[in-house]
Motif scaffolding. Structure first.
Motif, short mmCIF file in Angstrom:
data_model
loop_
_atom_site.label_atom_id
_atom_site.label_comp_id
_atom_site.label_asym_id
_atom_site.label_seq_id
_atom_site.Cartn_x
_atom_site.Cartn_y
_atom_site.Cartn_z
N ILE A 113 79.41 51.52 30.40
CA ILE A 113 78.89 52.89 30.42
C ILE A 113 77.60 53.00 29.61
O ILE A 113 76.63 53.65 30.03
CB ILE A 113 79.96 53.87 29.90
N LEU A 114 77.55 52.33 28.46
CA LEU A 114 76.34 52.36 27.63
C LEU A 114 75.14 51.78 28.37
O LEU A 114 74.07 52.37 28.38
CB LEU A 114 76.58 51.59 26.34
N ASN A 115 75.33 50.63 29.01
CA ASN A 115 74.21 49.94 29.66
C ASN A 115 73.77 50.60 30.96
O ASN A 115 72.57 50.62 31.27
CB ASN A 115 74.57 48.48 29.92
N ILE A 116 74.70 51.16 31.71
CA ILE A 116 74.35 51.69 33.03
C ILE A 116 74.03 53.18 32.99
O ILE A 116 73.11 53.64 33.67
CB ILE A 116 75.49 51.40 34.03
N PHE A 117 74.75 53.94 32.17
CA PHE A 117 74.58 55.39 32.17
C PHE A 117 73.88 55.95 30.94
O PHE A 117 73.43 57.10 30.96
CB PHE A 117 75.95 56.07 32.33
N LYS A 118 73.79 55.17 29.87
CA LYS A 118 73.20 55.68 28.62
C LYS A 118 72.14 54.74 28.08
O LYS A 118 72.00 54.58 26.87
CB LYS A 118 74.31 55.90 27.58
N ASN A 119 71.38 54.15 28.99
CA ASN A 119 70.35 53.19 28.61
C ASN A 119 69.13 53.40 29.50
O ASN A 119 68.62 52.47 30.11
CB ASN A 119 70.91 51.76 28.75
N ILE A 120 68.70 54.66 29.59
CA ILE A 120 67.68 55.06 30.55
C ILE A 120 66.28 54.96 29.94
O ILE A 120 66.03 55.50 28.85
CB ILE A 120 67.92 56.50 31.04
N ASP A 121 65.39 54.26 30.65
CA ASP A 121 64.01 54.16 30.21
C ASP A 121 63.36 55.54 30.20
O ASP A 121 63.59 56.36 31.09
CB ASP A 121 63.24 53.22 31.16
N PHE A 122 62.54 55.80 29.19
CA PHE A 122 61.92 57.12 29.05
C PHE A 122 61.05 57.47 30.25
O PHE A 122 60.96 58.65 30.65
CB PHE A 122 61.09 57.18 27.76
N ILE A 123 60.42 56.47 30.86
CA ILE A 123 59.60 56.71 32.05
C ILE A 123 60.46 57.28 33.18
O ILE A 123 60.05 58.18 33.91
CB ILE A 123 58.92 55.40 32.51
N LYS A 124 61.68 56.76 33.31
CA LYS A 124 62.58 57.25 34.34
C LYS A 124 63.00 58.70 34.05
O LYS A 124 63.06 59.53 34.96
CB LYS A 124 63.81 56.36 34.44
N VAL A 125 63.28 58.99 32.79
CA VAL A 125 63.66 60.35 32.42
C VAL A 125 62.54 61.33 32.76
O VAL A 125 62.78 62.42 33.30
CB VAL A 125 64.01 60.43 30.92
N LYS A 126 61.31 60.95 32.47
CA LYS A 126 60.16 61.80 32.80
C LYS A 126 60.03 61.98 34.32
O LYS A 126 59.69 63.08 34.79
CB LYS A 126 58.87 61.17 32.25
N PHE A 127 60.32 60.92 35.07
CA PHE A 127 60.24 61.00 36.52
C PHE A 127 61.31 61.94 37.08
O PHE A 127 61.07 62.63 38.08
CB PHE A 127 60.36 59.62 37.15
N TRP A 128 62.48 61.95 36.46
CA TRP A 128 63.50 62.92 36.87
C TRP A 128 62.94 64.34 36.78
O TRP A 128 63.25 65.19 37.63
CB TRP A 128 64.73 62.80 35.98
N GLY A 129 62.12 64.59 35.77
CA GLY A 129 61.50 65.89 35.63
C GLY A 129 60.62 66.21 36.83
O GLY A 129 60.60 67.35 37.32
N GLU A 130 59.88 65.20 37.32
CA GLU A 130 59.05 65.39 38.52
C GLU A 130 59.92 65.75 39.72
O GLU A 130 59.57 66.61 40.53
CB GLU A 130 58.25 64.12 38.80
N ILE A 131 61.03 65.05 39.84
CA ILE A 131 61.95 65.32 40.95
C ILE A 131 62.50 66.74 40.87
O ILE A 131 62.54 67.47 41.88
CB ILE A 131 63.10 64.28 40.95
N LEU A 132 62.89 67.17 39.68
CA LEU A 132 63.44 68.51 39.52
C LEU A 132 62.38 69.59 39.75
O LEU A 132 62.68 70.65 40.32
CB LEU A 132 64.04 68.65 38.11
#
Length: 331
Positions: free
Chosen positions: A196-215
């Motif tokens: 769970i830590l590696n797959i769901f709680k190890n998100i690159d900050f670039i990906k998190v920012k991209f989620w913002g673009e999607i939203l």
């Protein structure tokens, strides 16, 4: 015996000396974990084994035991003639396995082991159980049939596949058998927290920012679904984060009140719109994926749309979704 076909597959394995195992294109933890667990099981049988994939595996699955053995290949150039058998796992179509649109399989004996309801059963032998949560769960039952002793590394790989493909035991195909298998794998040394830590709680900050673009781009359609689409140019500007579409679909597509499903579309390659669909309830999103040449499950599905014009590709997806909604309403 969980599956009568298990014995038929085992007999083919016994006859082979050199065996290939695949990870599908853009492989997730069920694909990689299933391939690695099978690799380890076959090595126990004394086989020469190679795990091949049309893409590089992502950073979030490299914690899996023996992930370093996965080799990226070009299916059009790889010499399959040196191998006796090809086990194709977690792949609903030849194109999913090879990563190529035409999806032409090599001239080699193939065995398909999968759980996708849209699987085309394209192998010489096909063991497909669409009522099971993941290929990881399916392989646990097959390994039982084969008498494979599950060690800590096999347990971790299978458990990763199950946890990922069930959305941490959220999706409808999770049964008491699924939970019993997960418990057995944890008892064998599978580490739920590490997964769970590696797959769901190890998100690159670039990906998190991209989620913002999607939203920011998300819209709600009158037909009862949400959707968001990102062009190749904007995807590149955001750093081209790997697997961002799939993770965004799982997080955001199925959570909006008053909708039945959601779709995230990203033009990851110019002229190729990649689509991830997630159901909010009982809506079967695989029907939309099939209309677009893809496949999957009731709760989660995907497709690639090969249209050079981005807006036209998005329109094609929206029209397919609206058509399936209308067909459902007429029933």
């Amino acid at each position: 015996m969980n599956y009568p076909k298990s014995q038929e597959i085992l007999e083919e394995i016994k006859k082979a000396k050199k065996i290939l195992v695949n990870c599908h294109r853009s492989p997730d933890a069920d694909s990689v974990g299933s391939a690695l667990a099978t690799y380890l099981a076959l090595k126990k049988m004394g086989k020469e084994v190679k795990v091949i994939c049309p893409d590089n595996i992502s950073e979030d699955v490299k914690f899996l035991p023996h992930s370093e053995v996965v080799e990226k290949i070009d299916f059009g150039k790889f010499d399959f003639g040196q191998w006796d058998l090809f086990l194709i796992l977690d792949s609903g179509s030849p194109g999913m396995a090879t990563g190529k649109r035409e999806g032409v399989l090599p001239e080699i004996a193939t065995i398909v082991i999968d759980h996708h309801k849209t699987n085309g059963k394209f192998g010489r032998i096909n063991l497909v159980d669409e009522n099971i949560s993941s290929t990881g769960e399916l392989l646990f039952s097959i390994f039982e049939d084969w008498g494979v002793e599950i060690n800590k590394d096999i347990a971790q790989n299978l458990l990763a596949g199950i946890i990922t493909d069930t959305g941490v035991f959220e999706y409808p195909l999770v049964t008491s058998r699924t939970l019993d298998i997960a418990r057995a794998l944890i008892d064998k040394g599978g580490d739920r927290q590490e997964i769970i830590l590696n797959i769901f709680k190890n998100i690159d900050f670039i990906k998190v920012k991209f989620w913002g673009e999607i939203l920011t781009r998300m819209e709600k359609d009158e037909a009862g679904f949400v959707w968001s689409a990102v062009s190749h140019e904007d995807f590149k500007k955001s750093g081209s984060p790997a697997s961002a579409k799939e993770s965004a679909a799982s997080l955001f597509a199925p959570i909006v009140a008053g909708t039945d499903f959601g779709m995230i579309m990203v033009e990851e390659e110019k002229g190729i719109l990649s689509v991830s669909l997630r159901s909010r309830g009982g809506f079967d999103v695989s029907k939309i994926a099939e209309k677009l040449g893809g496949g999957g499950h009731l709760s989660a599905a995907g497709a690639k749309v090969y249209v050079s014009d981005f807006d036209q590709a998005v329109l094609k997806v929206l029209e397919a979704a609206r058509k399936v909604v209308n067909e459902n309403q007429k029933k």
